[in-house]
Scaffold this active site. Structure first.
Site, mmCIF file in Angstrom:
data_model
loop_
_atom_site.group_PDB
_atom_site.id
_atom_site.type_symbol
_atom_site.label_atom_id
_atom_site.label_comp_id
_atom_site.label_asym_id
_atom_site.label_seq_id
_atom_site.Cartn_x
_atom_site.Cartn_y
_atom_site.Cartn_z
ATOM 1 C CE1 TYR A 1 -3.246 -2.783 0.035
ATOM 2 C CE2 TYR A 1 -4.034 -2.009 2.150
ATOM 3 C CZ TYR A 1 -4.148 -2.857 1.071
ATOM 4 O OH TYR A 1 -5.163 -3.772 1.024
ATOM 5 C CE LYS B 1 0.555 -17.546 -2.758
ATOM 6 N NZ LYS B 1 -0.421 -18.650 -2.645
ATOM 7 C CG ASP C 1 -2.885 -19.868 -0.713
ATOM 8 O OD1 ASP C 1 -2.093 -19.731 0.242
ATOM 9 O OD2 ASP C 1 -2.612 -20.552 -1.706
ATOM 10 C CG ASP D 1 -7.437 -4.049 3.781
ATOM 11 O OD1 ASP D 1 -8.445 -3.986 4.503
ATOM 12 O OD2 ASP D 1 -7.248 -3.300 2.805
ATOM 13 C CG ASP E 1 -12.954 -6.227 5.866
ATOM 14 O OD1 ASP E 1 -12.559 -5.583 6.858
ATOM 15 O OD2 ASP E 1 -13.575 -5.707 4.918
#
Ligand code: NAD
Length: 357
Positions: free
Chosen positions: A141, A192, A224, A248, A252
């Site tokens: 980001y 990852k 994942d 992020d 959620d």
């Protein structure tokens, strides 16, 4: 000494839900010797409308000077066509980066009274209590270079850069391990590492750091798989630590395990426990101004503020118990309503918490 709290109600349901948390803080001030002074500022679309910028200088100055910040939410349809540099969300990102709020703590807890609110089976989620520690000021980001460029063949290409330094990984790692020490002593680091070098380094640094916390059990998981495990068997987790983008998304996902995003608080902290506190949800423009929003995530964010930035664990616990008592009474805003319960408005829910205190 009197502590300074900056209120940033923001947009949409922000002003309505922050007003309920303020009622709670007022009671703590008058009845329980919480010595805070609250002032209010503009952020997000509300600030853009007045100053042409989502984070005006005076708001940033007040944020830098405050001991803690309580924010509602930012954003709304009317600002969606603005240039990205002045969108409401830039106000939030600006505070996070200027105040170096690198650690985002998002608990996902299922109150037993709401076990049926989840879309998952009660046995999968009942008693769920996990903490997601998300790195907030680095990663893809913020990485440079970034942009949209035109290639030699005339085609446009968007690009962002995913970077983390050892220092950034270590400091978020410490936050996660320290949180785990106060909980069930398990940290799952999500990356990852099979595809991205940046997270290969992340895994290496976390593994090294774990040696400083011999009581904490560290595990690693690819993002994942983590996304899948959170739905399959979320109670296997205690603390999850991960980078900005994965955090992020996973936070959620974790928040929805509990059935209502209207219940979940969050904290963003710097290295000295100064922080910004806000509900995990957004500005809910669809229900704004109708006295319908659930204010409990904001009230619970104020509890986190009492705990982490104001040094009042005793009052944090009082607020959390008051919220639980109100749920025991069967009071529910629309988002958590079910048969047999009493439907209440935003302000009635705030009043009920105040009455408990
Ligand atoms: P949202 O969280 O605002 O809303 C999603 C759904 O949840 C909506 O149906 C909404 O009514 C409901 N909801 C959210 N909070 C609630 C509450 N307290 N009580 C009852 N119901 C609630 O997410 P969105 O719709 O994707 O985004 C709306 C706006 O919020 C956008 O402009 C977005 O950019 C912004 N946003 C801001 C933040 C933030 O300020 N931190 C975070 C996410 C989204």
């Amino acid at each position: 000494m009197t502590k300074q709290v900056l209120l940033l109600p923001g947009d949409g349901i922000g002003p309505e839900i922050v007003a309920q948390a303020v009622k709670v803080l007022d009671v703590l001030n008058t009845k329980y010797n919480l010595d805070i002074n609250m002032t209010e500022g503009l952020v997000g679309g509300a600030a853009y409308d007045v100053h042409g910028h989502p984070l005006p200088d005076e708001t940033l100055k007040a944020a830098l000077a405050a001991d803690a910040i309580l924010l509602g939410a930012v954003g709304g349809y009317q600002w969606e066509s603005l240039d990205i540099s002045v969108r409401p969300e830039k106000g939030l990102l600006g505070i996070r980066s200027n105040l170096k709020l690198f650690a985002n703590l998002r608990p996902a807890m299922l109150y037993p009274q709401l076990a049926n609110a989840s879309t998952l089976k009660p046995e999968v989620v009942s008693g769920l209590d996990i903490l997601i520690v998300r790195e907030l000021t680095g990663g893809i980001y913020f990485g440079q270079p970034r942009g949209i460029r035109t290639l030699e063949n005339g085609e446009r290409q968007g690009y962002n850069t995913y970077v983390y330094s050892e220092t950034e990984i270590k400091r978020i790692g410490h936050v996660a391990f320290q949180a785990a020490m106060k909980r069930n002593k398990k940290v799952c680091s999500v990356d990852k590492a099979n595809v991205l070098e940046v997270t290969e380094l992340w895994r290496e640094v976390m593994t090294d750091l774990a040696k400083e916390y011999p009581e904490v059990q560290l595990s690693h998981m690819y993002v994942d798989n983590a996304a899948m495990q959170l739905v399959r068997n979320p109670k296997q987790f205690d603390v999850i630590v991960t980078g900005n983008m994965f955090g992020d998304i996973l936070s959620d996902e974790a928040s929805m395990l509990t059935g209502s995003i209207g219940m979940l608080p969050s904290a963003s902290l710097d290295a000295h426990n100064k922080g910004m506190y806000e509900p995990s949800h957004g500005s809910a423009p669809d229900i704004a101004g109708q006295n319908l929003a659930n204010p409990l995530a904001t009230i619970l964010s104020a509890a986190m503020m009492l705990r982490y930035s104001l040094g009042r664990e005793d009052l944090a616990v009082k607020v959390e118990q008051a919220v639980s008592a109100v749920l025991d009474q069967g009071l529910r805003t629309g988002d958590i309503f079910s048969e047999g319960m009493t439907r209440v408005s935003t302000s009635q829910m705030g009043d009920a918490v105040v009455a408990q205190l």
